[in-house]
Each structure stands twice: as C-alpha cells, then as structure tokens.
Design an enzyme around this catalytic site. Structure first.
Site, mmCIF file in Angstrom:
data_model
loop_
_atom_site.group_PDB
_atom_site.id
_atom_site.type_symbol
_atom_site.label_atom_id
_atom_site.label_comp_id
_atom_site.label_asym_id
_atom_site.label_seq_id
_atom_site.Cartn_x
_atom_site.Cartn_y
_atom_site.Cartn_z
ATOM 1 N N MET A 1 10.395 -12.275 -7.398
ATOM 2 C CA MET A 1 9.090 -12.722 -7.912
ATOM 3 C C MET A 1 8.633 -11.825 -9.063
ATOM 4 S SD MET A 1 6.959 -14.373 -4.837
ATOM 5 C CE MET A 1 6.251 -12.877 -4.186
ATOM 6 N N TYR B 1 7.942 -8.265 -11.426
ATOM 7 C CA TYR B 1 7.344 -6.926 -11.300
ATOM 8 C C TYR B 1 8.395 -6.019 -10.644
ATOM 9 C CZ TYR B 1 3.394 -3.851 -11.938
ATOM 10 O OH TYR B 1 2.582 -2.851 -12.393
ATOM 11 N N HIS C 1 11.378 -3.402 -9.552
ATOM 12 C CA HIS C 1 11.511 -1.965 -9.310
ATOM 13 C C HIS C 1 12.946 -1.677 -8.863
ATOM 14 C CE1 HIS C 1 11.241 -3.269 -5.183
ATOM 15 N NE2 HIS C 1 10.021 -3.765 -5.378
ATOM 16 N N HIS D 1 14.700 -4.105 -6.413
ATOM 17 C CA HIS D 1 15.301 -5.283 -7.046
ATOM 18 C C HIS D 1 16.579 -4.882 -7.802
ATOM 19 C CE1 HIS D 1 10.878 -6.359 -7.033
ATOM 20 N NE2 HIS D 1 11.377 -7.412 -6.426
ATOM 21 N N GLN E 1 12.859 -12.825 6.140
ATOM 22 C CA GLN E 1 13.285 -13.735 5.066
ATOM 23 C C GLN E 1 14.805 -13.831 5.024
ATOM 24 O OE1 GLN E 1 11.560 -13.937 0.939
ATOM 25 N NE2 GLN E 1 13.283 -12.613 0.465
ATOM 26 N N SER F 1 7.899 -1.606 -3.248
ATOM 27 C CA SER F 1 7.362 -2.967 -3.198
ATOM 28 C C SER F 1 6.490 -3.193 -4.422
ATOM 29 C CB SER F 1 6.510 -3.139 -1.934
ATOM 30 O OG SER F 1 5.706 -4.308 -2.032
HETATM 31 P P1 AMP Z 1 10.225 -10.016 -4.154
HETATM 32 O O1 AMP Z 1 10.210 -9.917 -5.649
HETATM 33 O O2 AMP Z 1 9.283 -9.085 -3.479
HETATM 34 O O3 AMP Z 1 10.155 -11.436 -3.670
HETATM 35 O O4 AMP Z 1 11.656 -9.496 -3.701
HETATM 36 C C1 AMP Z 1 12.838 -10.052 -4.245
HETATM 37 C C2 AMP Z 1 14.029 -9.515 -3.490
HETATM 38 O O5 AMP Z 1 14.056 -8.088 -3.613
HETATM 39 C C3 AMP Z 1 13.976 -9.819 -1.986
HETATM 40 O O6 AMP Z 1 15.285 -10.145 -1.541
HETATM 41 C C4 AMP Z 1 13.502 -8.519 -1.405
HETATM 42 O O7 AMP Z 1 13.924 -8.317 -0.074
HETATM 43 C C5 AMP Z 1 14.167 -7.512 -2.332
HETATM 44 N N1 AMP Z 1 13.466 -6.223 -2.269
HETATM 45 C C6 AMP Z 1 12.146 -6.002 -2.485
HETATM 46 N N2 AMP Z 1 11.838 -4.701 -2.265
HETATM 47 C C7 AMP Z 1 13.001 -4.104 -1.897
HETATM 48 C C8 AMP Z 1 13.348 -2.772 -1.523
HETATM 49 N N3 AMP Z 1 12.453 -1.792 -1.484
HETATM 50 N N4 AMP Z 1 14.639 -2.510 -1.213
HETATM 51 C C9 AMP Z 1 15.564 -3.506 -1.237
HETATM 52 N N5 AMP Z 1 15.309 -4.783 -1.584
HETATM 53 C C10 AMP Z 1 14.043 -5.079 -1.912
#
Ligand code: AMP
Length: 285
Positions: A30, A32, A34, A37, A157, A189
């Site tokens: 989604m 933003y 870090h 990702h 998820q 996050s």
């Molecule tokens: P999001 O942008 O929050 O929807 O996350 C996109 C993907 O990145 C998802 O598969 C999350 O599980 C993964 N993700 C987000 N934060 C972390 C993290 N700290 N460590 C590993 N994977 C992450």
C-alpha cells in the site's frame, strides 16, 4: 524501473517478459515503503527474473471510520526505494483503474467464508480480509506472477492468502518473509508515522511482549493461555496502550488454541493512542 498506472500497460509488459521465458515475482504493497517492504523486494529479486511491486491504498479493505483518507503516501520516495532494490516495474493505479465501477466499490468479491477471516483482526475489521482477498486476487489476474511475496508481519493476511490460493487454484507460489524491526524492536510499519515521540516509546510494549512470549516458549512453557496472560500483563502496564486482542491461534487456520503445539501463532493488535499496531510470532515445528 517502469512506472505503470494502467492494467493494460502491466499486462503488455509482463507478456513480453514471459515471451522471453522470464519468471515474475509480485510484491503487493500500500506504499509509504520502508525496509520491511524492501525485504520482500529483495527476496523477490533473488528468486525471480523480474519483480513487480504494486503501490495502491486499497479502499475495499478499509472499514468505515478507518484511516483510508489519512493513510500516509509518498510515491516519489517509494519509487526511489523500489528502484534501489532492483524492482523492475511499479504498478501505481488510480482507484478507478482498479475499481472501474467508480467510488472504490465493486460488485464482485473474493471472500473466504469459514471462520479464518473472522478471527483476530477480523473481529474488529469485519470486511478487511474480503477486501484484501479481492485486491490481491485482482493483482494476481493482472500481473500473473510465478511467485508472490508477503510479510509475516501481517500473519493473518499471509494465512488468508495461502488459503485463497489453494481454494481458487491460483498457480502461484506464496512466499512468507520474516518481520523486519527497528533497532529497538518495534516492527516496521507505515502506520508508525502516526506516533508521537511519547507514543513511539510506548509502542515498544508490542515487541517486548513478543520477545517475552518467545522466551517463555523457549524456556519450555507449553500452556499458551499462560503465555498470552504474561504478554497481556506486560502490555497493560503501559498507560498509553489499549489492547484490541492478544491471542494464541493455530498457525494455519487461525482458530484459538490453548497449548503450544506448532504451528502456533501468538498475535496481537494494540492501540497506542489512536494508532492501531500489530505484531506476532510464530512457533513452528
Ligand atoms: P502494507 O503496505 O502495509 O500493506 O504491506 C505490504 C506488505 O509488506 C505485506 O505483505 C506486509 O506484511 C509486508 N510488511 C509490512 N511491514 C513489514 C515488516 N515490518 N516486515 C516484513 N514485512 C512487512
């Protein structure tokens, strides 16, 4: 790195890659972005010839009153990070491109009908996993990847996606990647940006509870209820923290368990001020 905003553009590019016999990895995000990702992109680059990252704040997975409008966005920064990590194409569609009926709405969903999406986060976010399955399913149809990469950070998820892939016969390998943390333990996050300095400090109770739980398991505790109680006590001692849930569940089905029989997932969602954060650890065989 190719920046694609339309479904057609992604399809044409992936088709050309496949004609050359190249394998394709997908990293849904989604935005933003870090280092969490980035670790998924690294894993995808290591395993596939070409990597597509999607960068899309998906409206159908947000409930009323959640942070859809305020969700942080910085597409230029995302592109720089993705390029640096060897991503081949970023797919950054508009809401109307993904949901052609307009208004970020759809008449067609992919939804798991058993209790799995109703557990843990599903208790307070009843439509969340229906939205996740729908958008990931659409991304699978658009990108047609060989492998897709998801973080263990969002453990429910990951379990839901694995189930959807099995139930819908997607010929896609799902790769789970470990949680990436800040140096002091906080799981990275996009939502950490909402925290004030004081809240950022208080948010450490989540990772501290994870580490405490892991230590108890390592020390031989087999009563999951006792581990959950110890983790809960630790979090409740922080005045800025309000527990949504701390639970032990079966690592595959997300059904509640009382003993540590692998795979067991210890998972939590905790409000720090108004920011809802999640963290977890998995006990594997
Ligand atoms: P999001 O942008 O929050 O929807 O996350 C996109 C993907 O990145 C998802 O598969 C999350 O599980 C993964 N993700 C987000 N934060 C972390 C993290 N700290 N460590 C590993 N994977 C992450």
């Amino acid at each position: 790195m190719i920046v694609a905003t339309t479904v057609d553009e992604v399809r044409r590019t992936v088709r050309a890659w496949k004609r050359e016999g190249l394998t394709v990895g997908l990293v849904p995000t989604m935005g933003y972005l870090h280092e969490g990702h980035a670790s998924l992109v690294d894993a995808a680059v290591a395993a596939c010839d070409r990597v597509v990252a999607s960068d899309f704040v998906n409206p159908t997975q947000f409930g009323p009153g959640e942070d859809l409008e305020s969700y942080p966005r910085d597409f230029d920064h995302d592109c720089a990070l993705l390029e640096e990590h060897g991503c081949s194409m970023v797919f950054h569609p508009s809401v109307d491109e993904m949901y052609p009926d307009g208004g970020g709405k759809t008449d067609t969903y992919v939804e798991i009908l058993n209790d799995m999406p109703k557990q843990l986060c599903g208790k307070t976010r009843p439509i969340h996993f229906r939205g996740v399955c729908t958008v990931v399913s659409k991304l699978f149809n658009i990108v047609t990847p060989d492998k897709a990469f998801f973080g263990q950070k969002d453990a429910q998820q990951l379990a839901v996606i694995r189930k959807m892939v099995r139930d819908m016969s997607y010929g896609i390998e799902i790769v789970g990647c470990p949680i990436v943390r800040e140096e002091d333990g906080l799981a990275k996050s996009s939502r950490n940006t909402y925290l004030s300095d004081e809240e950022r400090e208080a948010a450490l109770v989540l990772s501290k509870a994870v580490f405490l739980g892991q230590k108890l398991v390592e020390d031989g505790e087999t009563d999951a209820t006792k581990i959950v109680a110890a983790m809960t006590d630790l979090i409740q001692a922080e005045p800025l923290a309000r527990i949504d849930y701390v639970e032990a569940v079966d690592g595959l089905t997300m059904a509640p368990v009382t003993t540590v029989e692998p795979p067991v997932l210890f998972a939590m969602a905790v409000y720090i001020g108004t920011t809802r954060l999640i963290d977890n650890f998995l006990v594997e065989a």
